[in-house]
Design a protein around this motif. Sequence first.
Motif, PDB file in Angstrom:
ATOM      1  N   MET A 235      40.338  39.467  31.916  1.00 34.56           N
ATOM      2  CA  MET A 235      41.638  39.036  31.080  1.00 34.56           C
ATOM      3  C   MET A 235      42.029  40.417  30.784  1.00 34.56           C
ATOM      4  O   MET A 235      41.155  41.075  30.132  1.00 34.56           O
ATOM      5  N   LYS A 236      43.394  40.441  30.508  1.00 31.60           N
ATOM      6  CA  LYS A 236      43.963  41.614  29.815  1.00 31.60           C
ATOM      7  C   LYS A 236      44.366  41.036  28.386  1.00 31.60           C
ATOM      8  O   LYS A 236      45.351  40.392  28.563  1.00 31.60           O
ATOM      9  N   ILE A 237      44.334  41.985  27.599  1.00 31.54           N
ATOM     10  CA  ILE A 237      45.072  41.499  26.348  1.00 31.54           C
ATOM     11  C   ILE A 237      46.622  41.833  26.430  1.00 31.54           C
ATOM     12  O   ILE A 237      46.889  42.703  27.008  1.00 31.54           O
ATOM     13  N   PRO A 238      47.436  40.815  26.059  1.00 35.44           N
ATOM     14  CA  PRO A 238      47.176  39.672  25.224  1.00 35.44           C
ATOM     15  C   PRO A 238      46.687  38.622  25.974  1.00 35.44           C
ATOM     16  O   PRO A 238      47.309  38.073  26.947  1.00 35.44           O
ATOM     17  N   PHE A 239      45.518  37.735  25.691  1.00 33.51           N
ATOM     18  CA  PHE A 239      45.333  36.485  26.353  1.00 33.51           C
ATOM     19  C   PHE A 239      44.571  35.617  25.345  1.00 33.51           C
ATOM     20  O   PHE A 239      44.434  35.914  24.297  1.00 33.51           O
ATOM     21  N   GLY A 240      44.527  34.336  25.765  1.00 34.92           N
ATOM     22  CA  GLY A 240      44.050  33.318  24.895  1.00 34.92           C
ATOM     23  C   GLY A 240      43.126  32.577  25.625  1.00 34.92           C
ATOM     24  O   GLY A 240      42.815  32.459  26.716  1.00 34.92           O
ATOM     25  N   PHE A 272      44.154  36.698  21.665  1.00 37.35           N
ATOM     26  CA  PHE A 272      43.671  38.148  21.296  1.00 37.35           C
ATOM     27  C   PHE A 272      44.761  38.844  21.702  1.00 37.35           C
ATOM     28  O   PHE A 272      45.307  38.943  22.606  1.00 37.35           O
ATOM     29  N   VAL A 273      45.028  39.714  20.502  1.00 35.16           N
ATOM     30  CA  VAL A 273      46.191  40.733  20.704  1.00 35.16           C
ATOM     31  C   VAL A 273      45.708  42.116  20.167  1.00 35.16           C
ATOM     32  O   VAL A 273      44.648  42.325  19.393  1.00 35.16           O
ATOM     33  N   ARG A 274      46.676  42.977  20.354  1.00 28.72           N
ATOM     34  CA  ARG A 274      46.536  44.513  19.835  1.00 28.72           C
ATOM     35  C   ARG A 274      46.653  44.372  18.381  1.00 28.72           C
ATOM     36  O   ARG A 274      47.457  43.822  18.013  1.00 28.72           O
ATOM     37  N   PRO A 275      45.711  45.117  17.585  1.00 27.46           N
ATOM     38  CA  PRO A 275      45.967  45.258  16.273  1.00 27.46           C
ATOM     39  C   PRO A 275      47.431  45.672  15.829  1.00 27.46           C
ATOM     40  O   PRO A 275      47.814  46.768  16.665  1.00 27.46           O
ATOM     41  N   GLY A 276      47.981  45.302  15.076  1.00 28.58           N
ATOM     42  CA  GLY A 276      49.449  45.814  14.526  1.00 28.58           C
ATOM     43  C   GLY A 276      50.310  44.993  15.340  1.00 28.58           C
ATOM     44  O   GLY A 276      51.624  45.048  15.028  1.00 28.58           O
ATOM     45  N   GLU A 278      50.061  41.508  15.701  1.00 27.68           N
ATOM     46  CA  GLU A 278      49.576  40.200  15.425  1.00 27.68           C
ATOM     47  C   GLU A 278      51.007  39.263  14.643  1.00 27.68           C
ATOM     48  O   GLU A 278      51.128  38.194  15.107  1.00 27.68           O
ATOM     49  N   MET A 279      51.601  40.200  13.949  1.00 25.21           N
ATOM     50  CA  MET A 279      53.007  39.257  13.352  1.00 25.21           C
ATOM     51  C   MET A 279      53.871  38.787  14.614  1.00 25.21           C
ATOM     52  O   MET A 279      54.443  37.800  14.430  1.00 25.21           O
ATOM     53  N   LYS A 280      54.016  39.808  15.629  1.00 20.31           N
ATOM     54  CA  LYS A 280      54.963  39.149  16.527  1.00 20.31           C
ATOM     55  C   LYS A 280      54.179  37.897  17.379  1.00 20.31           C
ATOM     56  O   LYS A 280      55.001  37.058  17.625  1.00 20.31           O
ATOM     57  N   TRP A 281      53.197  37.993  17.310  1.00 21.14           N
ATOM     58  CA  TRP A 281      52.614  36.831  18.108  1.00 21.14           C
ATOM     59  C   TRP A 281      52.448  35.612  17.193  1.00 21.14           C
ATOM     60  O   TRP A 281      52.419  34.469  17.808  1.00 21.14           O
ATOM     61  N   PHE A 282      52.181  35.911  16.062  1.00 16.05           N
ATOM     62  CA  PHE A 282      52.097  34.753  15.095  1.00 16.05           C
ATOM     63  C   PHE A 282      53.597  33.944  14.989  1.00 16.05           C
ATOM     64  O   PHE A 282      53.517  32.862  15.028  1.00 16.05           O
ATOM     65  N   ASP A 283      54.782  34.748  15.240  1.00 17.21           N
ATOM     66  CA  ASP A 283      56.126  34.182  15.218  1.00 17.21           C
ATOM     67  C   ASP A 283      56.139  33.450  16.640  1.00 17.21           C
ATOM     68  O   ASP A 283      56.515  32.126  16.488  1.00 17.21           O
TER      69      ASP A 283
END
Length: 514
Positions: A235-240, A272-276, A278-283
């Motif tokens: 799996m490559k980040i971002p992945f769930g 799971f996402v790159r640090p920094g 996270e807000m884009k993915w939260f939205d």
Amino acid sequence: MTQEELFKKLVAHCKEYGFIFPSSEIYDGLSAVYDYGQLGVELKNNIKRYWWEAMVRLNDNIVGIDAAIFMHPRVWEASGHVGAFNDPLIDNKDSKKRYRADVLIEDWIAKQDEKIEKEVAKARKRFGDSFDEPLFRQTNGRIKEIQTKRDSANARMVEALTAGDLAAVKSLIEDLEIVCPVSGTKNWTDVRQFNLMFETKIGSVSDGAGTIYLRPETAQGIFVNFLNVQKSGRMKIPFGIAQIGKAFRNEIVARQFIFRMREFEQMEMQFFVRPGEEMKWFDHWKSYRMRWHRALGFGEGMYRFHDHEKLAHYANAATDIEFDFPFGFKEVEGIHSRTDFDLSNHAKFSGRKIQYFDPETGESYTPYVIETSIGVDRMVLQVLSAAYLEEQLDNDSRVVLRIPAPLAPVKAAVLPLVKKDGLPEMAQEIIDDLKFDFNVSYDEKDSIGKRYRRNDAIGTPLCITVDHQSLEDRTVTIRHRDTMEQQRVAINELHAIIKKETGMRRLFREIVNN
Ligand code: GAP
């Protein structure tokens, strides 16, 4: 009918028609534990399938797992549950009833909100079309007074709970003059913390049995398998990673039927996402999950976001999706930005390196996590409470469960008009074909009208009636639950009609296309 009466009727309806029973009922039940009956389990399975397919199948970067309920006890030290998975409890010395202190305060706050809404409704009626609601809310003296008291109580609660200051929580209850709903007195004990995890023993006592816990959330099974899934699935980040499973909490204040249970099911996904980033993915996940809810068609106004003011120590953003239950807007799902808290702590407690090498940046890092977490049982309650309707017809009335057709326990009932002349055999022939793809039922008892009502009451979207004409031209009548309209169709069209009306395709399109 008040919302309270409606809710009581819904609970009785769930039992009468085989959706939900109190657990161990012949022994007078077990508080906050429920069993799903023959229709409840079908509804629950459909909800789980709707979630699983919307998360795992529609997203090519999400995979599922099924981790064990029992986990190494150190998991719960690393996650913070041993030290901090507590509820602040308070007892009333007169009634001997125990309450969650934060819930008592939240209920008081909800009452202030109700008072404000009542003032607004009164003014709306008084001023009619010329009513300027935003201006009224800003300038009306009474509203301003209530709002100030409400906001100050909320701020004090958040501050006290964040600091773990139980004496301040008690002072707030006293200052707000909150009384026990049973005794009506303000004779309170101090507030104490109570851990919600169930303990049990693994191994025999002579072997030196160890204490383990029934998991209070499914999420930790995902975190401890992060490396296994990432490596084995390349799996490559971002992945769930998604999971559906049981969770257990020794809830002290158990109420509102299956809303708050001691044994329940969760559907959780850790992304799971790159640090920094996270807000884009939260939205992204806030919007995706809201579309998943709204696609069910209960109406936009039935949902709202409630952003957390008091963030857990590991979170840098959190919101709830709330649904308008008969007892008010309440949380159905939580969406949390959990930073790298869980993976970092598991690395620390296990002594293993839990990191991801990012081929795009050439760096290794501990991924950040966005979590979506929804209770299956709360979804069941959401669907049932939104679907239950007592409808007045011309010369009649009916109880109908307008369950969205893709979630309905039984998709179609096949009904021979009479119990003779070869009609039951033909109905059975239709069932024998449809049952390979759909949950269909057969019913020949009572008048056709009574059979329609029985199926309305369990939410069956389609009733297929076989009559004497069917023997001649191989057509049947389809009756639609919500409109009660009937149409004549060929038997060989049934499969396509049921698939179109009860399949999940339309819901998935709405989630993906919006
Ligand atoms: N992993 C994050 C987590 O567990 P939570 O807000 O404690 O977060 C997530 O729980 C969801 O699980 C809630 O939104 C709710 O739908 C469901 N849930 C939590 N406690 C529950 C209970 N006692 N009974 C039924 N459902 C519950």
